[in-house]
Design an enzyme around this catalytic site. Structure first.
Site, PDB file in Angstrom:
ATOM      1  N   ASP A 180      -4.405   7.498  -5.660  1.00  0.00           N
ATOM      2  CA  ASP A 180      -5.185   7.277  -4.443  1.00  0.00           C
ATOM      3  C   ASP A 180      -5.460   8.611  -3.738  1.00  0.00           C
ATOM      4  OD1 ASP A 180      -6.443   5.743  -2.486  1.00  0.00           O
ATOM      5  OD2 ASP A 180      -4.610   5.520  -1.303  1.00  0.00           O
ATOM      6  N   ASP A 183     -10.934  12.557  -3.958  1.00  0.00           N
ATOM      7  CA  ASP A 183     -11.447  12.537  -2.585  1.00  0.00           C
ATOM      8  C   ASP A 183     -11.893  13.939  -2.188  1.00  0.00           C
ATOM      9  OD1 ASP A 183     -12.024  12.363   0.064  1.00  0.00           O
ATOM     10  OD2 ASP A 183     -10.097  11.511   0.679  1.00  0.00           O
ATOM     11  N   GLU A 230     -15.477   9.134  -3.145  1.00  0.00           N
ATOM     12  CA  GLU A 230     -15.658   8.749  -1.732  1.00  0.00           C
ATOM     13  C   GLU A 230     -16.850   9.489  -1.153  1.00  0.00           C
ATOM     14  OE1 GLU A 230     -12.130   8.514   0.705  1.00  0.00           O
ATOM     15  OE2 GLU A 230     -13.177   9.222   2.494  1.00  0.00           O
ATOM     16  N   HIS A 246      -7.985   4.982   8.364  1.00  0.00           N
ATOM     17  CA  HIS A 246      -6.598   4.821   7.894  1.00  0.00           C
ATOM     18  C   HIS A 246      -5.607   4.659   9.044  1.00  0.00           C
ATOM     19  CE1 HIS A 246      -8.559   6.970   4.472  1.00  0.00           C
ATOM     20  NE2 HIS A 246      -7.924   6.012   3.810  1.00  0.00           N
ATOM     21  N   HIS A 292     -11.594   1.302   2.277  1.00  0.00           N
ATOM     22  CA  HIS A 292     -10.289   1.896   2.605  1.00  0.00           C
ATOM     23  C   HIS A 292      -9.881   1.440   4.002  1.00  0.00           C
ATOM     24  CE1 HIS A 292      -9.538   5.116  -0.524  1.00  0.00           C
ATOM     25  NE2 HIS A 292     -10.615   4.470  -0.956  1.00  0.00           N
ATOM     26  N   GLY A 293      -8.615   1.666   4.335  1.00  0.00           N
ATOM     27  CA  GLY A 293      -8.160   1.329   5.687  1.00  0.00           C
ATOM     28  C   GLY A 293      -8.114  -0.169   5.940  1.00  0.00           C
ATOM     29  N   GLY A 294      -7.632  -0.928   4.956  1.00  0.00           N
ATOM     30  CA  GLY A 294      -7.618  -2.389   5.070  1.00  0.00           C
ATOM     31  C   GLY A 294      -6.627  -2.932   6.094  1.00  0.00           C
ATOM     32  N   ASN A 336      -8.169  -1.394   0.004  1.00  0.00           N
ATOM     33  CA  ASN A 336      -6.886  -0.683   0.044  1.00  0.00           C
ATOM     34  C   ASN A 336      -6.035  -1.109   1.240  1.00  0.00           C
ATOM     35  OD1 ASN A 336      -8.025   0.759  -2.031  1.00  0.00           O
ATOM     36  ND2 ASN A 336      -7.876   2.750  -1.035  1.00  0.00           N
ATOM     37  N   THR A 356      -0.810   1.087   5.182  1.00  0.00           N
ATOM     38  CA  THR A 356       0.051   1.026   6.370  1.00  0.00           C
ATOM     39  C   THR A 356       0.815  -0.301   6.444  1.00  0.00           C
ATOM     40  OG1 THR A 356      -1.530   2.448   7.511  1.00  0.00           O
ATOM     41  CG2 THR A 356       0.024   1.237   8.892  1.00  0.00           C
TER      42      THR A 356
HETATM   43  O1  G3H Z   1      -6.094   4.813   0.652  1.00  0.00           O
HETATM   44  C1  G3H Z   1      -5.369   4.015   1.246  1.00  0.00           C
HETATM   45  C2  G3H Z   1      -5.880   3.083   2.216  1.00  0.00           C
HETATM   46  O2  G3H Z   1      -7.161   3.347   2.583  1.00  0.00           O
HETATM   47  C3  G3H Z   1      -4.901   2.577   3.173  1.00  0.00           C
HETATM   48  O3  G3H Z   1      -5.365   2.429   4.495  1.00  0.00           O
HETATM   49  O4  G3H Z   1      -3.123   2.454   5.532  1.00  0.00           O
HETATM   50  O5  G3H Z   1      -5.106   1.796   6.835  1.00  0.00           O
HETATM   51  O6  G3H Z   1      -4.254   0.297   5.059  1.00  0.00           O
HETATM   52  P1  G3H Z   1      -4.399   1.688   5.556  1.00  0.00           P
HETATM   53 ZN    ZN Z   2      -7.762   5.473   1.851  1.00  0.00          ZN
END
Ligand code: G3H
Ligand code: ZN
Length: 277
Positions: free
Chosen positions: A81, A103, A133, A175, A204-206, A226, A229
Site C-alpha cells: 500500500d 504512490d 494514484e 486518511h 482510499h480513506g475508507g 481501503n 485507521t
Molecule cells: O491506504 C490506506 C487507506 O487509504 C486507509 O485509510 O486509514 O482512513 O481508512 P483510512
Molecule cells: Zn491510502
C-alpha cells in the site's frame, strides 16, 4: 488461496461490487480479517503500508500474510500500500506481494506518470499488476478531503500513460478519522468509471465514510476500498478494554482478534463482497 491483484479486481469488476483492502500490522489483525473473509466467503486484499516493507516489521508480517493466504479457502491478494518508490516496491516483491501500489501522487502529473510507468514495467516483468494514484489523497487531520477531485482528463491521461490496473482517485476522502463526515463526489466517480471501464477505481480513506456514501461510490464504479485507521481501532479498542489479569498474550489477544473480525464482516457486507466465492 493467494491470488493476484488482477484476479480479485476482475471478480469485483464482473460482479459490480468492491473488494475491501484491509491494512494489517501484525498476526492478530491478519487472523481477524481472514476469519471474516472465510466465514463470509469473500475475496479480500490484505495490504501493508510501504513503511512496513522498508522497516523490520515487514520481514515478520509478510510471511504471516502469505501463510494466511495460502491456507484461506477464499482468494486473498497481498498488496503493498502506498509504495513510496522503487526500493520499497522491490522489497514488496521480494516479500511476496501479489499487488503493488506506487504512490507518486505528490508529483506533477508528468512526473507521476513517469514514475508509475517505470514501476508498471518493473512489476509486469514479475507478473504483478499495479495500483497508481492520481489526485493526491491527503490526511483528514489536515482537512484534505476538501481538496479538488481528480478530473476525468487527468484520470484518462494518467491511465493511458502508465498502464496501471487500478487507480486511486481523489473524490473527497482522506486518511484517518474525519472531523466531520465527508461528502464524496459520486458524479465524478461515475464519470471516471465510464471513461475508463478497464481500470478498477480505488477509494482510499475508507474509515469513517458513512455507509450510504460507500454504497453510492460502489454503485458509481469504485471496486476497491481501503480501510486502515478503523482496523487499528477495532484492534486497539479491545486491547485497551481487556483485563490486565490476563497475562498470557495469546489469550489476551483473543477478544481483539474477534473485534477485528466483526469490523471486517461489517465492511465485507457493506461492499457487497459477501458470498462471492
Ligand atoms: O491506504 C490506506 C487507506 O487509504 C486507509 O485509510 O486509514 O482512513 O481508512 P483510512
Ligand atoms: Zn491510502
Amino acid at each position: 488461496m493467494l491470488v493476484s491483484l488482477d484476479e480479485v479486481l476482475s471478480l469485483a469488476d464482473k460482479g459490480g461490487y468492491a473488494i475491501p483492502a484491509f491494512n494489517v500490522y501484525n498476526m492478530e489483525t491478519v487472523m481477524g480479517i481472514i476469519a471474516a473473509a472465510e466465514e463470509q466467503r469473500a475475496p479480500v486484499i490484505l495490504q501493508f503500508y510501504s513503511r512496513l516493507a522498508a522497516n523490520e516489521e515487514g520481514y515478520y508480517v509478510a510471511p504471516i500474510i502469505l501463510a494466511a493466504a495460502a491456507k484461506a479457502a477464499v482468494p486473498v491478494c497481498f498488496h503493498l500500500d502506498h509504495g513510496a518508490g522503487e526500493k520499497e516496491v522491490m522489497r514488496g516483491i521480494r516479500y511476496g506481494c501479489t499487488g503493488i501500489m506506487i504512490d507518486a501522487s505528490t508529483q506533477p502529473i508528468e512526473g507521476n506518470i513517469e514514475t508509475t510507468k517505470k514501476i508498471v514495467e518493473l512489476c509486469a516483468y514479475n507478473g504483478i499488476q499495479v495500483e497508481g494514484e492520481i489526485g493526491h489523497i491527503g490526511s483528514a487531520a489536515a482537512g484534505d478531503e476538501a481538496s479538488q477531485s481528480t478530473t476525468v482528463e487527468e484520470a484518462v491521461t494518467y491511465a493511458n500513460g502508465t498502464g496501471i490496473r487500478a487507480m486511486a482517485i481523489m473524490v473527497g476522502t482522506a486518511h484517518g478519522h474525519y472531523k466531520k463526515a465527508p461528502k464524496l463526489d459520486i458524479d465524478r466517480v461515475a464519470e471516471i468509471h465510464a471513461a475508463l471501464p478497464q481500470v478498477s477505481l480505488v477509494l482510499h480513506g475508507g474509515s469513517g465514510v458513512p455507509d450510504d456514501q460507500i454504497q453510492a461510490a460502489v454503485k458509481a464504479g469504485i471496486r476497491k476500498i481501503n480501510f486502515g485507521t478503523d482496523v487499528c481501532y477495532s484492534f486497539l479498542d479491545k486491547v485497551f478494554e481487556t483485563s490486565r489479569d490476563k497475562i498470557a498474550v495469546d489469550l489476551f489477544m483473543k477478544d481483539a482478534i474477534q473485534n477485528v473480525k466483526a469490523f471486517a464482516v461489517e465492511k465485507i457486507n457493506l461492499l457487497g463482497d459477501a458470498n462471492r466465492v
